[in-house]
Write an enzyme that holds these catalytic residues in place. Structure first.
Site, PDB file in Angstrom:
ATOM      1  N   ILE A   1      -8.967  -1.994   2.844  1.00  0.00           N
ATOM      2  CA  ILE A   1      -7.568  -1.640   3.592  1.00  0.00           C
ATOM      3  C   ILE A   1      -6.376  -1.146   2.603  1.00  0.00           C
ATOM      4  O   ILE A   1      -5.662  -0.550   3.230  1.00  0.00           O
ATOM      5  CB  ILE A   1      -7.183  -2.857   4.537  1.00  0.00           C
ATOM      6  CG1 ILE A   1      -6.332  -2.577   5.562  1.00  0.00           C
ATOM      7  CG2 ILE A   1      -6.665  -4.109   3.676  1.00  0.00           C
ATOM      8  CD1 ILE A   1      -7.075  -1.709   6.712  1.00  0.00           C
TER       9      ILE A   1
ATOM     10  N   ILE B   1      -4.260 -11.395  -0.971  1.00  0.00           N
ATOM     11  CA  ILE B   1      -4.310 -10.022  -1.426  1.00  0.00           C
ATOM     12  C   ILE B   1      -5.247  -9.126  -0.368  1.00  0.00           C
ATOM     13  O   ILE B   1      -6.515  -9.839  -0.237  1.00  0.00           O
ATOM     14  CB  ILE B   1      -4.688  -9.699  -2.830  1.00  0.00           C
ATOM     15  CG1 ILE B   1      -4.861  -8.188  -3.342  1.00  0.00           C
ATOM     16  CG2 ILE B   1      -5.819 -10.502  -3.172  1.00  0.00           C
ATOM     17  CD1 ILE B   1      -5.309  -7.971  -4.844  1.00  0.00           C
ATOM     18  N   SER B   2      -4.782  -7.962   0.157  1.00  0.00           N
ATOM     19  CA  SER B   2      -5.881  -7.395   1.235  1.00  0.00           C
ATOM     20  C   SER B   2      -7.285  -6.880   0.480  1.00  0.00           C
ATOM     21  O   SER B   2      -7.151  -6.852  -0.744  1.00  0.00           O
ATOM     22  CB  SER B   2      -5.075  -6.331   1.660  1.00  0.00           C
ATOM     23  OG  SER B   2      -3.939  -6.722   2.315  1.00  0.00           O
ATOM     24  N   GLN B   3      -8.169  -6.715   1.473  1.00  0.00           N
ATOM     25  CA  GLN B   3      -9.450  -6.457   0.749  1.00  0.00           C
ATOM     26  C   GLN B   3      -9.457  -4.999   0.413  1.00  0.00           C
ATOM     27  O   GLN B   3      -8.521  -4.242   0.963  1.00  0.00           O
ATOM     28  CB  GLN B   3     -10.491  -6.273   1.811  1.00  0.00           C
ATOM     29  CG  GLN B   3      -9.955  -5.408   2.928  1.00  0.00           C
ATOM     30  CD  GLN B   3     -11.136  -5.574   4.226  1.00  0.00           C
ATOM     31  OE1 GLN B   3     -11.047  -5.910   5.127  1.00  0.00           O
ATOM     32  NE2 GLN B   3     -12.410  -4.969   3.795  1.00  0.00           N
TER      33      GLN B   3
ATOM     34  N   ARG C   1      -8.043  -4.809 -10.868  1.00  0.00           N
ATOM     35  CA  ARG C   1      -7.643  -5.846  -9.524  1.00  0.00           C
ATOM     36  C   ARG C   1      -7.931  -7.162 -10.175  1.00  0.00           C
ATOM     37  O   ARG C   1      -7.217  -8.022  -9.419  1.00  0.00           O
ATOM     38  CB  ARG C   1      -8.489  -5.298  -8.495  1.00  0.00           C
ATOM     39  CG  ARG C   1      -8.225  -5.976  -7.266  1.00  0.00           C
ATOM     40  CD  ARG C   1      -9.155  -5.332  -6.137  1.00  0.00           C
ATOM     41  NE  ARG C   1      -9.380  -6.295  -5.113  1.00  0.00           N
ATOM     42  CZ  ARG C   1      -8.635  -6.327  -3.749  1.00  0.00           C
ATOM     43  NH1 ARG C   1      -7.760  -5.654  -3.881  1.00  0.00           N
ATOM     44  NH2 ARG C   1      -9.015  -7.190  -2.918  1.00  0.00           N
TER      45      ARG C   1
END
Ligand code: SAH
Length: 219
Positions: free
Chosen positions: A74, A69-71, A43
C-alpha cells in the site's frame, strides 16, 4: 540520503528487500522509481528491533502508541499515485507514523511536510530522518486534519490515516495538477484519489484498504 546510517546495508536485508520488490511487482506495482527506492530504504530500521525480522513481510506492523506502518504494497501504491501529480515540488503527508512513507516521498519531492499528532512518534521519526540526511522533510507535531494552510498549495496531499468522510476541507490547499490521496471509511475503507485539474475536480475510487483512524487533537 545516506541509508547506511540506519544500518541494514548488509547482504541479508538486501536479499529480503529484493524478495519484497519481486512480490511488489507481482502485486502490480510497476513504477521503476518506486521499486528502486523501496529496494534501497532499510524498512527494518523503521520498526522495533524485536519485530524487525518481519519488516519486509506483506503486512502492517505495530510502531507503538497503537499505530501501524502500512504494508509495503500500500505504501508503494500510494507513492506511485503521488508521482502522477503534475509537479513534484511540495507534498503534505498527514500521519508521519514511523517516517517510512515520509522517507520515500523525500526522494521524489523537493519538500515534504509531514504532520503527526502523537509526540513520541513524531520525535522518533524526526531523529531517523535526520540520521538519513532527509533535510527536505519538515516534521511537525500537530493535528493534521486541517492541513497546513501556511505552506499551501501542495502538489500532493496524502493521508495515511482514515477519515470517516472525504477530507474535502483540504482541497483548498491542493495545487492545480495536484492529487489528494486518502483512505476513507470506518470499518470498511477504500483508497481514493481526487485530482485538481484545470477543468475541475476528478475523483476515483481505488481499492479496499485498512488504515488506523484519523483522530482529532494532540497526543
Ligand atoms: N505513513 C505512516 C503511517 C502511520 S499510521 C508510516 O509510514 O509509518 C497513521 C498515523 O497517522 C499514526 O501515526 C497516527 O498517529 C497519525 N494520525 C492520526 N490522526 C492524525 C491527525 N489528525 N493528524 C496527524 N496525524 C494523525
Amino acid at each position: 540520503m545516506n541509508f547506511s546510517e540506519l544500518g541494514g546495508t548488509g547482504m541479508t536485508s538486501a536479499r529480503t528487500r529484493a524478495r519484497m520488490i519481486d512480490r511488489l511487482k507481482q502485486q502490480g506495482i510497476s513504477d521503476a522509481r518506486v521499486l528502486a527506492i523501496m529496494g534501497e530504504v532499510p524498512r527494518h530500521a523503521f520498526v522495533d528491533e524485536a519485530i524487525s525480522h518481519k519488516a519486509y513481510d506483506d503486512t502492517a506492523l505495530p510502531i507503538g502508541f497503537g499505530q501501524t506502518i502500512s504494508q509495503p504494497y500500500i505504501v508503494a501504491r500510494m507513492t506511485e499515485i503521488a508521482l502522477g501529480a503534475a509537479r513534484h515540488d511540495k507534498v503534505l503527508e498527514i500521519g508521519t507514523g514511523c517516517g517510512y512513507q515520509t522517507t520515500l516521498l523525500a526522494q521524489f519531492f523537493k519538500t515534504v511536510y509531514s504532520i503527526e499528532r502523537i509526540g513520541g512518534l513524531s520525535r522518533v521519526a524526526r531523529e531517523r530522518l535526520s540520521k538519513l540526511g532527509a533535510y527536505n522533510a519538515r516534521l511537525r507535531h500537530a493535528d493534521g486534519s486541517k492541513g497546513l494552510a501556511e505552506s499551501a498549495p501542495f502538489d500532493v496531499i496524502m493521508l495515511t490515516a482514515a477519515a470517516p468522510i472525504p477530507p474535502e476541507n483540504l482541497l483548498d490547499q491542493l495545487a492545480v495538477g495536484g492529487r489528494l490521496i486518502f483512505p476513507v471509511g470506518t470499518d470498511e475503507q477504500e483508497l481514493r484519489l481526487i485530482e485538481r485539474r484545470e477543468e475541475g475536480l476528478l475523483e476515483s475510487r481505488l481499492e479496499k484498504v485498512k488504515f488506523v483512524p484519523l483522530l482529532p487533537g494532540l497526543a
